[in-house]
Write an enzyme that holds these catalytic residues in place. Structure first.
Site, PDB file in Angstrom:
ATOM      1  CB  SER A  79       2.129  -3.967   3.304  1.00 20.32           C
ATOM      2  OG  SER A  79       1.902  -2.886   4.169  1.00 20.32           O
ATOM      3  CG  HIS A 125       3.145  -0.602   0.247  1.00 23.19           C
ATOM      4  ND1 HIS A 125       2.705   0.241  -0.754  1.00 23.19           N
ATOM      5  CD2 HIS A 125       2.288  -0.412   1.293  1.00 23.19           C
ATOM      6  CE1 HIS A 125       1.631   0.893  -0.346  1.00 23.19           C
ATOM      7  NE2 HIS A 125       1.354   0.522   0.897  1.00 23.19           N
ATOM      8  CG  ASP A 153       1.267   1.214   4.562  1.00 22.30           C
ATOM      9  OD1 ASP A 153       0.728   1.742   3.577  1.00 22.30           O
ATOM     10  OD2 ASP A 153       1.318  -0.024   4.735  1.00 22.30           O
ATOM     11  CG  MET A 177      -0.373   5.196   8.418  1.00 19.58           C
ATOM     12  SD  MET A 177      -1.128   3.703   9.048  1.00 19.58           S
ATOM     13  CE  MET A 177       0.312   2.844   9.682  1.00 19.58           C
ATOM     14  CG  HIS A 181       0.018   4.320   1.060  1.00 21.44           C
ATOM     15  ND1 HIS A 181      -0.798   3.288   1.483  1.00 21.44           N
ATOM     16  CD2 HIS A 181      -0.813   5.372   0.826  1.00 21.44           C
ATOM     17  CE1 HIS A 181      -2.049   3.699   1.503  1.00 21.44           C
ATOM     18  NE2 HIS A 181      -2.086   4.960   1.118  1.00 21.44           N
ATOM     19  CG  MET A 223      -2.278   6.243   4.269  1.00 24.94           C
ATOM     20  SD  MET A 223      -2.607   4.651   5.045  1.00 24.94           S
ATOM     21  CE  MET A 223      -0.964   3.951   5.002  1.00 24.94           C
ATOM     22  CG  MET A 259      -6.478   3.303  -0.354  1.00 21.45           C
ATOM     23  SD  MET A 259      -4.893   2.507  -0.034  1.00 21.45           S
ATOM     24  CE  MET A 259      -5.245   1.594   1.460  1.00 21.45           C
ATOM     25  N   GLY A 262      -5.177   2.701   7.001  1.00 20.67           N
ATOM     26  CA  GLY A 262      -4.776   2.896   8.402  1.00 20.67           C
ATOM     27  C   GLY A 262      -4.275   1.651   9.102  1.00 20.67           C
ATOM     28  CG  PHE A 263      -5.702  -0.075  11.407  1.00 16.17           C
ATOM     29  CD1 PHE A 263      -4.912   0.052  12.551  1.00 16.17           C
ATOM     30  CD2 PHE A 263      -6.724   0.834  11.201  1.00 16.17           C
ATOM     31  CE1 PHE A 263      -5.144   1.067  13.469  1.00 16.17           C
ATOM     32  CE2 PHE A 263      -6.967   1.862  12.122  1.00 16.17           C
ATOM     33  CZ  PHE A 263      -6.179   1.979  13.255  1.00 16.17           C
ATOM     34  N   GLY A 264      -3.220  -2.779   8.744  1.00 15.35           N
ATOM     35  CA  GLY A 264      -3.101  -4.032   8.016  1.00 15.35           C
ATOM     36  C   GLY A 264      -4.146  -5.013   8.532  1.00 15.35           C
ATOM     37  N   GLY A 265      -4.319  -6.110   7.810  1.00 16.81           N
ATOM     38  CA  GLY A 265      -5.170  -7.199   8.304  1.00 16.81           C
ATOM     39  C   GLY A 265      -6.656  -6.993   8.172  1.00 16.81           C
ATOM     40  CG  ASP A 322      -2.349  -0.764   0.195  1.00 12.33           C
ATOM     41  OD1 ASP A 322      -2.233  -1.795   0.874  1.00 12.33           O
ATOM     42  OD2 ASP A 322      -1.896   0.344   0.555  1.00 12.33           O
ATOM     43  N   GLY A 323      -4.747  -3.620   0.292  1.00 12.79           N
ATOM     44  CA  GLY A 323      -5.654  -3.918   1.391  1.00 12.79           C
ATOM     45  C   GLY A 323      -6.399  -5.226   1.210  1.00 12.79           C
ATOM     46  N   GLY A 324      -6.113  -6.169   2.100  1.00  8.54           N
ATOM     47  CA  GLY A 324      -6.845  -7.439   2.094  1.00  8.54           C
ATOM     48  C   GLY A 324      -6.508  -8.333   0.908  1.00  8.54           C
ATOM     49  N   GLY A 332       0.176  -7.552   2.499  1.00 12.48           N
ATOM     50  CA  GLY A 332       0.646  -7.381   3.865  1.00 12.48           C
ATOM     51  C   GLY A 332       0.496  -8.634   4.686  1.00 12.48           C
ATOM     52  CB  SER A 333      -1.933  -9.561   7.343  1.00 11.52           C
ATOM     53  OG  SER A 333      -3.033  -9.228   6.563  1.00 11.52           O
TER      54      SER A 333
HETATM   55  C1  DX5 Z   1      -3.534  -0.064   4.921  1.00 13.18           C
HETATM   56  C2  DX5 Z   1      -2.179  -0.046   4.324  1.00 13.18           C
HETATM   57  C3  DX5 Z   1      -1.757  -1.325   3.730  1.00 13.18           C
HETATM   58  C4  DX5 Z   1      -1.737  -2.507   4.661  1.00 13.18           C
HETATM   59  C5  DX5 Z   1      -1.924  -3.748   3.836  1.00 13.18           C
HETATM   60  O1  DX5 Z   1      -3.816   1.219   5.343  1.00 13.18           O
HETATM   61  O2  DX5 Z   1      -2.108   0.945   3.318  1.00 13.18           O
HETATM   62  O3  DX5 Z   1      -0.545  -1.198   3.001  1.00 13.18           O
HETATM   63  O4  DX5 Z   1      -0.578  -2.593   5.426  1.00 13.18           O
HETATM   64  O5  DX5 Z   1      -2.042  -4.832   4.676  1.00 13.18           O
HETATM   65  P1  DX5 Z   1      -3.023  -6.056   4.355  1.00 13.18           P
HETATM   66  O6  DX5 Z   1      -2.524  -6.711   3.102  1.00 13.18           O
HETATM   67  O7  DX5 Z   1      -2.909  -6.918   5.573  1.00 13.18           O
HETATM   68  O8  DX5 Z   1      -4.388  -5.464   4.183  1.00 13.18           O
HETATM   69 ZN    ZN Z   2      -0.385   1.051   1.967  1.00 13.15          ZN
END
Ligand code: DX5
Ligand code: ZN
Length: 216
Positions: A9, A34, A36, A38, A67, A69, A138, A143-146, A174-176, A196-197
């Site tokens: 991501s 990937h 994102d 937004m 993706h 959003m 999801m 909306g946010f990484g991490g 996708d996410g965490g 992502g993170s």
């Molecule tokens: C969240 C995004 C993800 C995000 C994933 O809204 O769609 O793609 O960047 O980041 P991590 O892996 O840190 O959750």
């Molecule tokens: Zn995403």
């Protein structure tokens, strides 16, 4: 060990050195970038913009998974296809006619995907599944990484794993996502992982991608 696709991501990369980050994940053996997008409306954040996407395309040969959003994604699919999107995922809640939008994405030559929020049930989207080549589940609120992986999504993932075999779409989370979650998710039928993170925190991306593949 099964063949899985890794989608770094780019939102979570170090944007002060984006060119280097993009090249490093490609060298590490990632499968897709990937991206994102937004709009500050559908989700409470903004990004990634046109210039960032052009930078990704300029410095990477990997296919791009976008993706969206955003509200009313149908208005923007042509724009992102022309920027080089290979997979385009929309959130069905954001679109009055998601079935039409998915068909249009396919007509444009990209793989149509839906992104399913943690609070959205399969019941509300199941008619769309035959139109999808990709399902982005999801595992955090978008909306946010991490953010922290939400365990309440696991039963839905298990159900989608069975539906993926029936309909033939790629099942993505996708996410965490971190190395410690991969095995369990792969056993439920997940074949594609947005990371992502966790990935961008590692020193050596090649080693990290290798660890993810070994776990699956
Ligand atoms: C969240 C995004 C993800 C995000 C994933 O809204 O769609 O793609 O960047 O980041 P991590 O892996 O840190 O959750
Ligand atoms: Zn995403």
């Amino acid at each position: 060990m099964s063949k899985i696709n890794i989608h770094p991501s780019i939102l979570c990369a170090n944007h002060s050195n984006l060119e280097d980050e993009i090249k490093r994940v490609e060298l590490a053996g990632a499968d897709y970038n990937h991206v994102d997008v937004m709009d500050g409306g559908f989700v409470p954040n903004f990004g990634l913009g046109t210039e960032v996407i052009k930078c990704i395309k300029k410095h990477s040969n990997l296919p791009m998974d976008v993706h969206l959003m955003v509200n009313d994604p149908a208005r923007h699919i042509k724009f992102f296809r022309e920027l080089g999107a290979d997979i385009i995922s929309i959130h069905p809640e954001a679109d009055k006619h998601p079935a039409r939008t998915l068909s249009k994405i396919r007509e444009m030559g990209a793989t149509p995907g839906i992104a399913i929020n943690p609070g959205t049930s399969i019941e509300t989207i199941k008619e769309l599944l035959p139109l999808c080549g990709h399902v982005l589940t999801m595992t955090v609120n978008p909306g946010f990484g991490g953010q922290k992986f939400m365990d309440l999504t696991l039963s839905k993932i298990e159900h989608l794993g069975a539906l993926a075999k029936e309909y033939g779409f790629s099942l993505c989370v996708d996410g965490g996502i971190s190395v410690k979650r991969i095995k369990k998710l792969a056993l439920l039928g997940v074949t594609s992982f947005v990371v992502g993170s966790w990935l961008f925190r590692q020193e050596d991306y090649t080693e990290a991608v290798g660890q993810l593949r070994n776990e699956a």
